[in-house]
Design an enzyme around this catalytic site. Structure first.
Site, mmCIF file in Angstrom:
data_model
loop_
_atom_site.group_PDB
_atom_site.id
_atom_site.type_symbol
_atom_site.label_atom_id
_atom_site.label_comp_id
_atom_site.label_asym_id
_atom_site.label_seq_id
_atom_site.Cartn_x
_atom_site.Cartn_y
_atom_site.Cartn_z
ATOM 1 N N HIS A 55 -40.779 10.240 9.315
ATOM 2 C CA HIS A 55 -42.053 9.973 8.633
ATOM 3 C C HIS A 55 -43.127 9.868 9.708
ATOM 4 C CE1 HIS A 55 -44.093 8.297 4.859
ATOM 5 N NE2 HIS A 55 -45.050 8.431 5.765
ATOM 6 N N GLN A 111 -45.396 2.075 9.720
ATOM 7 C CA GLN A 111 -46.509 1.456 9.006
ATOM 8 C C GLN A 111 -46.246 0.003 8.615
ATOM 9 O OE1 GLN A 111 -46.820 5.239 6.398
ATOM 10 N NE2 GLN A 111 -48.901 4.441 6.447
ATOM 11 N N GLU A 125 -43.933 15.059 4.520
ATOM 12 C CA GLU A 125 -45.174 15.840 4.656
ATOM 13 C C GLU A 125 -45.344 16.516 6.010
ATOM 14 O OE1 GLU A 125 -48.369 13.128 3.944
ATOM 15 O OE2 GLU A 125 -47.945 12.957 1.825
HETATM 16 C C1 BGC Z 1 -48.352 9.438 3.986
HETATM 17 C C2 BGC Z 1 -48.408 7.938 4.170
HETATM 18 C C3 BGC Z 1 -49.853 7.482 4.106
HETATM 19 C C4 BGC Z 1 -50.394 7.842 2.743
HETATM 20 C C5 BGC Z 1 -51.787 7.340 2.447
HETATM 21 C C6 BGC Z 1 -49.266 9.968 2.916
HETATM 22 O O1 BGC Z 1 -49.780 11.196 3.322
HETATM 23 O O2 BGC Z 1 -47.034 9.844 3.766
HETATM 24 O O3 BGC Z 1 -47.789 7.609 5.378
HETATM 25 O O4 BGC Z 1 -49.993 6.116 4.360
HETATM 26 O O5 BGC Z 1 -50.404 9.248 2.642
HETATM 27 O O6 BGC Z 1 -52.738 7.989 3.199
#
Ligand code: BGC
Length: 486
Positions: A159, A60, A204
């Site tokens: 990630h 990101q 996640e």
């Molecule tokens: C993720 C991030 C994402 C953020 C906002 C999370 O679920 O780990 O990578 O940018 O949410 O949506």
């Protein structure tokens, strides 16, 4: 005749009662507080060693993902209507790869204690049999620069993205591929474990897996949705987590490390409390997306079972008395309002708004729910481990800075309340330091404390009002700790 009438009335009364008893049995109360009467300017009530941080992920923010990443492939794909899967490419992005020192300066400005970031597997291992020294040396420099600035690094190993060679083998959908992830984790720990204490194995897995196997919002090589496949993949991420945990602990410095996993805890609430259909859908969603993982790390049982969607995966930890976790990472954004229509699991339906009437929408599908972080802390505390809030933030355009500030204040209130009540919350990482690449939404959503201009030759960072607020919150909390010590 009279008898039939009487009988019919009894049956009807019974059915109505049964309907409400069923609702009562599965209803989870949705907390709502009177924020008008809550003082949000109180300093956060945390202990001396509480960790304040900011978080990010390599894909990101770093840019330069020309190393065969599975997201690079996904960015070239279109759906059945010819619509690109991803709104624009990550490209050079924030160019944190080159500008990390500037970001560290901004972390110092905020006064944070820690930076959570992920290392790019495809940069470190562009081929199955090759480690890239340049990439490894890059993270050496990042870590050393953080330590020079007295900022504690926390590394996430996975990630959401991985190398294409791993994708082609079937990634975590196949148990036999776990060994590649363990090898990568071993290399990372051997290289940085002398300087980095905190490691998160996965970010996640549920969100990543749901996007991959159900909604096509993450790289999906199958072209269809399948809950059973999702369950199998999730089971494999649990096995992979356990193996990485054991591997790290067996290496030099391993005993001093803290290894955890990061879980998103969006509550799956019914859209209408009195609608049994909404309650049932919310119940299954909560069971699959939150409870199954929580059960694994509290009771050693992963029960990803829901007959309406054909999911039947049951996995028992072979060593249930030895839960392999030093901390649990909690990511929290909002709750989801589940509607009976979701039972179709039609992909177009999955874009239905997930917020309640009257709730302020964010720029994503869900709304702003200020009580939610507190509830999430309570839910995840069933895992009897220290809780690190590894992500919390809100996706809002620049014109909505007032709401971003309010969100931050209410989040700090939630965590202080939870700590006061005895929940073991030890860290809070804001998502994110900078506006960045928001997966399938490209750069169209903003979560940062710093705005990033990418139309200039070198992307420039400018603090938003919320950055100044976070700085003040951290300073006040630290001062309050010093004063209570006097
Ligand atoms: C993720 C991030 C994402 C953020 C906002 C999370 O679920 O780990 O990578 O940018 O949410 O949506």
């Amino acid at each position: 005749m009279k008898k039939i009438l009487k009988f019919t009335i009894y049956i009807l009364v019974f059915l109505v009662l049964a309907y409400f008893v069923a609702i009562f049995a599965i209803n989870r109360p949705i907390e709502k507080w009177d924020w008008q009467n809550i003082d949000l300017d109180q300093p956060a009530q945390v202990s001396k060693d509480f960790i304040w941080g900011v978080a990010s992920a390599s894909y990101q923010v770093e840019g330069h993902h020309d190393t065969g990443d599975n997201w690079g492939w996904w960015e070239t794909q279109v759906d059945k209507n010819g619509k690109p899967r991803v709104l624009g490419k990550a490209g050079t992005g924030n160019d944190e790869w080159n500008l990390y020192k500037e970001d560290i300066k901004n972390m110092k400005f905020l006064g944070v204690d820690s930076y959570r970031f992920s290392v790019s597997w495809s940069k470190i291992m562009p081929k199955e049999t090759q480690f890239n020294e340049e990439a490894l040396a890059h993270y050496d420099q990042l870590i050393d620069s953080l330590l020079d600035a007295k900022i504690i690094p926390m590394i996430t190993l996975h990630h959401f993205t991985h190398p294409m060679w791993f994708e082609k083998k079937g990634a975590f959908d196949k148990e036999e591929n776990i060994k590649y992830f363990v090898e990568f984790a071993k290399k990372v720990f051997e290289r940085y474990g002398d300087r980095v204490k905190f490691f998160a194995t996965f970010n996640e897995p549920m969100v990543y897996g749901y996007g991959r196997h159900i909604t096509d919002t993450h790289p999906n090589p199958y072209g269809d949705s399948n809950f059973q496949r999702l369950g199998v993949m999730l089971k494999n991420t649990l096995i992979a987590h356990d193996q990485v945990y054991e591997k790290i602990k067996s290496l030099p410095n391993g005993a001093n490390s803290e290894v955890g996993i990061v879980k998103s805890m969006m509550q799956m609430d019914p859209y209408c409390k009195y609608d049994l259909g909404d309650q049932i859908v919310a119940h299954y969603a909560q069971k699959l997306f939150a409870d199954a993982y929580v059960n694994y790390f509290s009771k050693g049982v992963f029960n990803f079972q829901a007959f309406p969607v054909g999911a039947d995966v049951l996995y028992k930890n072979p060593t249930p008395n030895n839960i392999k976790l030093d901390f649990i990472g909690l990511n929290y954004y909002s709750h989801n309002a589940f509607n009976l229509e979701y039972l179709n699991f039609d992909l177009d339906k999955a874009t239905l708004p997930l917020y309640y009437p009257g709730e302020i929408p964010t720029d994503l599908d869900y709304g702003y729910y200020p009580e939610g972080l507190y509830r999430a802390i309570k839910d995840i505390s069933q895992i009897k481990k220290p809780i690190y809030i590894t992500e919390n933030g809100i996706g809002l355009g620049e014109d909505k800075e007032e709401l971003r500030k309010e969100h931050l204040k209410t989040a700090i209130y939630d965590l202080s309340k939870a700590i006061k009540e005895g929940y073991p919350v030890k860290a809070y990482y804001y998502w994110s330091l900078n506006d960045n690449f928001e997966w399938d939404s490209g750069y169209s959503k903003s979560f940062g404390l710093f705005k990033v201009a990418r139309d200039t030759q070198t992307p420039t960072r400018t603090p938003k009002q919320s950055a100044l607020l976070y700085k003040e919150i951290i300073a006040k909390a630290k001062q309050a700790v010093t004063e209570t010590k006097k």
